[in-house]
Design a protein around this motif. Structure first.
Motif, mmCIF file in Angstrom:
data_model
loop_
_atom_site.group_PDB
_atom_site.id
_atom_site.type_symbol
_atom_site.label_atom_id
_atom_site.label_comp_id
_atom_site.label_asym_id
_atom_site.label_seq_id
_atom_site.Cartn_x
_atom_site.Cartn_y
_atom_site.Cartn_z
ATOM 1 N N LYS A 266 1.052 -1.455 -0.171
ATOM 2 C CA LYS A 266 0.176 -0.243 0.005
ATOM 3 C C LYS A 266 0.673 1.122 -0.154
ATOM 4 C CE LYS A 266 -4.401 -2.009 2.113
ATOM 5 N NZ LYS A 266 -5.094 -1.857 3.502
ATOM 6 N N PRO A 267 1.288 1.878 -1.079
ATOM 7 C CA PRO A 267 2.341 2.344 -1.605
ATOM 8 C C PRO A 267 1.593 4.415 -1.307
ATOM 9 C CG PRO A 267 2.072 1.729 -3.362
ATOM 10 C CD PRO A 267 1.825 0.924 -2.503
ATOM 11 N N LYS A 268 2.317 5.592 -0.663
ATOM 12 C CA LYS A 268 1.522 6.214 -0.136
ATOM 13 C C LYS A 268 2.501 8.031 -1.014
ATOM 14 C CE LYS A 268 -1.399 5.769 3.321
ATOM 15 N NZ LYS A 268 -1.394 5.671 4.993
ATOM 16 N N VAL A 269 3.856 7.210 -0.653
ATOM 17 C CA VAL A 269 4.593 8.439 -0.955
ATOM 18 C C VAL A 269 3.751 8.976 -2.143
ATOM 19 C CG1 VAL A 269 7.252 8.695 -1.738
ATOM 20 C CG2 VAL A 269 6.944 7.223 0.741
ATOM 21 N N HIS A 270 4.113 8.327 -3.366
ATOM 22 C CA HIS A 270 3.746 8.645 -4.658
ATOM 23 C C HIS A 270 2.429 9.744 -4.498
ATOM 24 C CE1 HIS A 270 1.382 5.336 -4.676
ATOM 25 N NE2 HIS A 270 -0.020 6.107 -5.826
ATOM 26 N N ARG A 271 1.159 9.572 -3.970
ATOM 27 C CA ARG A 271 0.127 10.507 -3.382
ATOM 28 C C ARG A 271 0.673 11.576 -2.871
ATOM 29 N NH1 ARG A 271 -2.455 5.163 -2.354
ATOM 30 N NH2 ARG A 271 -2.615 5.880 -0.212
ATOM 31 N N ASN A 272 1.635 11.558 -2.070
ATOM 32 C CA ASN A 272 1.658 12.401 -0.566
ATOM 33 C C ASN A 272 2.274 13.486 -1.667
ATOM 34 O OD1 ASN A 272 0.236 12.065 1.579
ATOM 35 N ND2 ASN A 272 2.417 10.668 2.036
ATOM 36 N N PHE A 273 3.436 13.183 -2.374
ATOM 37 C CA PHE A 273 4.278 14.448 -3.528
ATOM 38 C C PHE A 273 3.121 14.767 -4.559
ATOM 39 C CE2 PHE A 273 7.083 12.817 0.148
ATOM 40 C CZ PHE A 273 8.171 14.447 0.196
ATOM 41 N N LYS A 274 2.224 14.185 -5.238
ATOM 42 C CA LYS A 274 1.673 13.918 -6.114
ATOM 43 C C LYS A 274 2.895 13.279 -7.286
ATOM 44 C CE LYS A 274 -1.524 17.441 -4.725
ATOM 45 N NZ LYS A 274 -0.829 17.047 -3.115
ATOM 46 N N LEU A 275 3.128 12.256 -7.334
ATOM 47 C CA LEU A 275 4.339 11.487 -8.552
ATOM 48 C C LEU A 275 3.321 10.465 -8.749
ATOM 49 C CD1 LEU A 275 7.052 12.099 -6.252
ATOM 50 C CD2 LEU A 275 6.799 13.635 -8.559
ATOM 51 N N SER A 276 3.659 10.563 -10.157
ATOM 52 C CA SER A 276 3.528 9.517 -11.001
ATOM 53 C C SER A 276 4.032 8.295 -10.515
ATOM 54 C CB SER A 276 4.087 8.568 -12.478
ATOM 55 O OG SER A 276 3.984 7.996 -13.067
ATOM 56 N N ASN A 277 3.622 6.829 -9.868
ATOM 57 C CA ASN A 277 3.968 5.755 -9.657
ATOM 58 C C ASN A 277 4.082 4.694 -10.577
ATOM 59 O OD1 ASN A 277 5.211 3.850 -7.620
ATOM 60 N ND2 ASN A 277 3.383 2.965 -7.214
ATOM 61 N N HIS A 278 4.217 5.142 -12.032
ATOM 62 C CA HIS A 278 4.335 3.666 -13.152
ATOM 63 C C HIS A 278 5.449 3.241 -12.777
ATOM 64 C CE1 HIS A 278 0.630 4.694 -15.149
ATOM 65 N NE2 HIS A 278 0.904 5.759 -15.163
ATOM 66 N N GLN A 279 7.029 3.482 -12.617
ATOM 67 C CA GLN A 279 7.856 2.834 -12.226
ATOM 68 C C GLN A 279 8.941 3.240 -11.039
ATOM 69 O OE1 GLN A 279 9.927 3.650 -16.067
ATOM 70 N NE2 GLN A 279 10.313 6.769 -15.542
ATOM 71 N N GLY A 280 9.354 2.608 -10.444
ATOM 72 C CA GLY A 280 10.444 3.337 -9.291
ATOM 73 C C GLY A 280 11.012 1.797 -9.084
ATOM 74 N N LEU A 281 10.961 1.573 -6.986
ATOM 75 C CA LEU A 281 11.957 0.520 -6.500
ATOM 76 C C LEU A 281 11.480 -0.416 -7.320
ATOM 77 C CD1 LEU A 281 13.026 0.075 -4.412
ATOM 78 C CD2 LEU A 281 11.437 -0.659 -2.922
ATOM 79 N N THR A 282 10.887 -1.039 -7.789
ATOM 80 C CA THR A 282 10.172 -2.228 -7.673
ATOM 81 C C THR A 282 11.113 -2.699 -9.680
ATOM 82 O OG1 THR A 282 8.330 -1.846 -8.994
ATOM 83 C CG2 THR A 282 7.616 -3.608 -7.253
ATOM 84 N N ASN A 283 11.318 -2.194 -10.137
ATOM 85 C CA ASN A 283 11.722 -1.764 -11.648
ATOM 86 C C ASN A 283 13.144 -2.222 -11.069
ATOM 87 O OD1 ASN A 283 9.061 0.397 -11.902
ATOM 88 N ND2 ASN A 283 9.560 -1.132 -13.575
ATOM 89 N N ILE A 284 13.859 -1.113 -10.236
ATOM 90 C CA ILE A 284 15.215 -1.114 -10.167
ATOM 91 C C ILE A 284 15.575 -2.793 -9.390
ATOM 92 C CG2 ILE A 284 16.757 -0.719 -8.428
ATOM 93 C CD1 ILE A 284 15.840 2.099 -8.554
ATOM 94 N N LEU A 285 14.986 -3.113 -8.607
ATOM 95 C CA LEU A 285 15.084 -4.650 -8.367
ATOM 96 C C LEU A 285 14.673 -5.724 -8.959
ATOM 97 C CD1 LEU A 285 13.577 -3.948 -5.143
ATOM 98 C CD2 LEU A 285 15.355 -4.083 -5.776
#
Length: 467
Positions: free
Chosen positions: A300-319
């Motif tokens: 249940k990620p929240k950071v992208h909502r708080n900063f109003k950012l897209s969550n199409h790519q992120g940590l999982t893409n790196i891992l």
């Protein structure tokens, strides 16, 4: 049993003041309404009679000693005769009352006036006219009954009953006063009962006693209309200052060991871990440090909502090897040294990804490129991701919420962290009420304990230097 101070007593009363006031007002209102609308008014009147000398004594113009002794002995008997059926039944018949003997007896009270030979008959009834009639008829019939039974004429009516104007009950003012006092006592009792039954974290003392942790930050509750990024939207607010104080306390915790990667977690959701991690990242970046905020909550990620950012790519893409950090990281425009890495697509196996070797390699690389890496991780009371992250990070901050975090749940989570030997540098007390002096109480408690801890550390260092 845990001792409670006078200050804590007043704090409990202030905390439950709305309940106390509400119950007291309800008790007063009910007493007033019942007294005024439900209870029937009762009126009371009285007549008095005197036991005197007999007619024969008056005719001979003398009072014999035997008459005085007889009067004194007969007074108690007369009172009982007045209450007898011989009198009561005749009163009922005379006035055509639809009432039983016991019912009328409850309305009529006859007593001897102390140190006199006067009998006082009091009558209480909902009808003032009927009360006066009963009193007067009772007196008349009693005089006749004494004459018939005793054969003497030594009872004289002194005062005849008057029609009462004001009711003797209910006493509305007295009922309201009694109800107010009882309501206040019950409300205070309930306040302390609820406080006693409350099994949540309520103060820094609870954290130290139950979790064996120091409180390194106290965050006031944020208004529901306020932005979660209050350090950005309102940097001069007391809440923003509280996050800066937390930043300073973390710095002091890194005296003996360098801290570059920090896990922020809580026992259950909605306790404010994301709020703390997001605002903490901002205030640390304001100190001219390169900061990376990573959303490690892959459920249940929240950071992208708080900063109003897209969550199409992120940590999982790196891992999973699709992207590198600098391809997916977000740079905050107004603070360029704050970088934000969202969670990315939610994977089917979050725990395995968090505990993978690629996660370790990612954190190792992040430590080289940033001064501080803050990991917003899932609640440790629900999943073990935070415990896994704590084994590959430098420190962990445990977030609790006043009146929300269950003590048993918090203790279980802390035991799990102890099993993996996590470096828990302290707890953050979140959602502190700010009404009146409440926040001052929590803050002063924190600072008192903080400085005492620092003083103990200084003493240990001085003893070590002498050794």
């Amino acid at each position: 049993m845990e001792e409670i101070t006078l200050q804590e007593l007043f704090f409990i009363l202030r905390k439950w003041s709305k309940l106390i006031i509400a119950i007291t007002i309800i008790a007063i209102s009910l007493a007033g309404a019942i007294s005024h609308f439900v209870l029937k008014p009762e009126y009371r009147t009285f007549t008095t009679m005197m036991i005197g000398e007999s007619r024969e004594s008056r005719l001979h113009n003398k009072i014999e000693y035997e008459d005085l002794v007889l009067n004194q002995r007969l007074v108690a008997t007369y009172v009982e005769l007045l209450k007898s059926r011989a009198v009561t039944d005749r009163v009922i018949d005379n006035l055509n009352l639809d009432i039983s003997y016991s019912g009328l007896r409850n309305k009529v009270n006859a007593d001897l006036v102390k140190n006199t030979e006067i009998i006082k008959v009091e009558v209480t009834d909902s009808d003032p006219n009927m009360a006066a009639k009963i009193a007067n008829v009772t007196a008349d019939i009693f005089v006749d009954t004494i004459r018939d039974i005793m054969g003497v004429d030594n009872v004289r009516i002194i005062d005849r009953a008057q029609i009462p104007i004001n009711p003797v009950s209910p006493n509305i003012e007295l009922n309201i006063a009694i109800a107010g006092v009882l309501g206040l006592m019950i409300a205070i009792f309930l306040a302390f009962l609820f406080e006693f039954l409350d099994d949540t974290i309520r103060s820094a003392t609870d954290i130290e006693n139950h979790l064996k942790l120091s409180v390194i930050g106290t965050i006031p509750i944020i208004d529901k209309y306020e932005s979660q990024l209050i350090s950005i939207t309102n940097p001069k607010s007391p809440i923003s200052e509280a996050f800066r104080t937390l930043r300073t306390n973390i710095k002091f915790s890194a005296i003996d060991k360098e801290i570059k990667t920090i896990v922020v977690t809580s026992s259950v959701p909605e306790e404010g871990k994301s709020l703390v991690s997001n605002n903490l990242a901002w205030v640390i970046a304001q100190a001219n440090l390169r900061v990376l905020l990573v959303d490690c909550d892959l459920r249940k990620p929240k950071v992208h909502r708080n900063f109003k950012l897209s969550n199409h790519q992120g940590l999982t893409n790196i891992l999973i090897g699709e992207k590198n950090l600098f391809e997916v990281v977000n740079r905050y425009e107004s603070l360029t040294n704050l970088h934000i890495l969202t969670s990315g697509p939610i994977p089917p196996n979050p725990s395995e990804i968090i505990g993978s070797n690629r996660m370790k390699e990612f954190l190792k690389m992040a430590r080289e490129d940033y001064d501080i890496v803050i990991l917003d991780s899932p609640p440790i009371g629900l999943v073990t991701d935070s415990a896994v992250l704590s084994t590959i990070s430098d420190a962990l901050i445990y977030v609790t919420a006043i009146g929300q975090t269950k003590i048993d749940m918090a203790k279980s989570a802390k035991e799990l962290l102890d099993l993996v030997d996590a470096n828990v540098i302290g707890a953050v007390l979140n959602k502190i009420p700010v009404d009146g002096r409440s926040y001052y109480q929590y803050s002063s408690t924190l600072f008192d304990k903080y400085y005492r801890i620092e003083e103990d550390r200084s003493k240990r260092r001085r003893r070590s230097d002498r050794a």
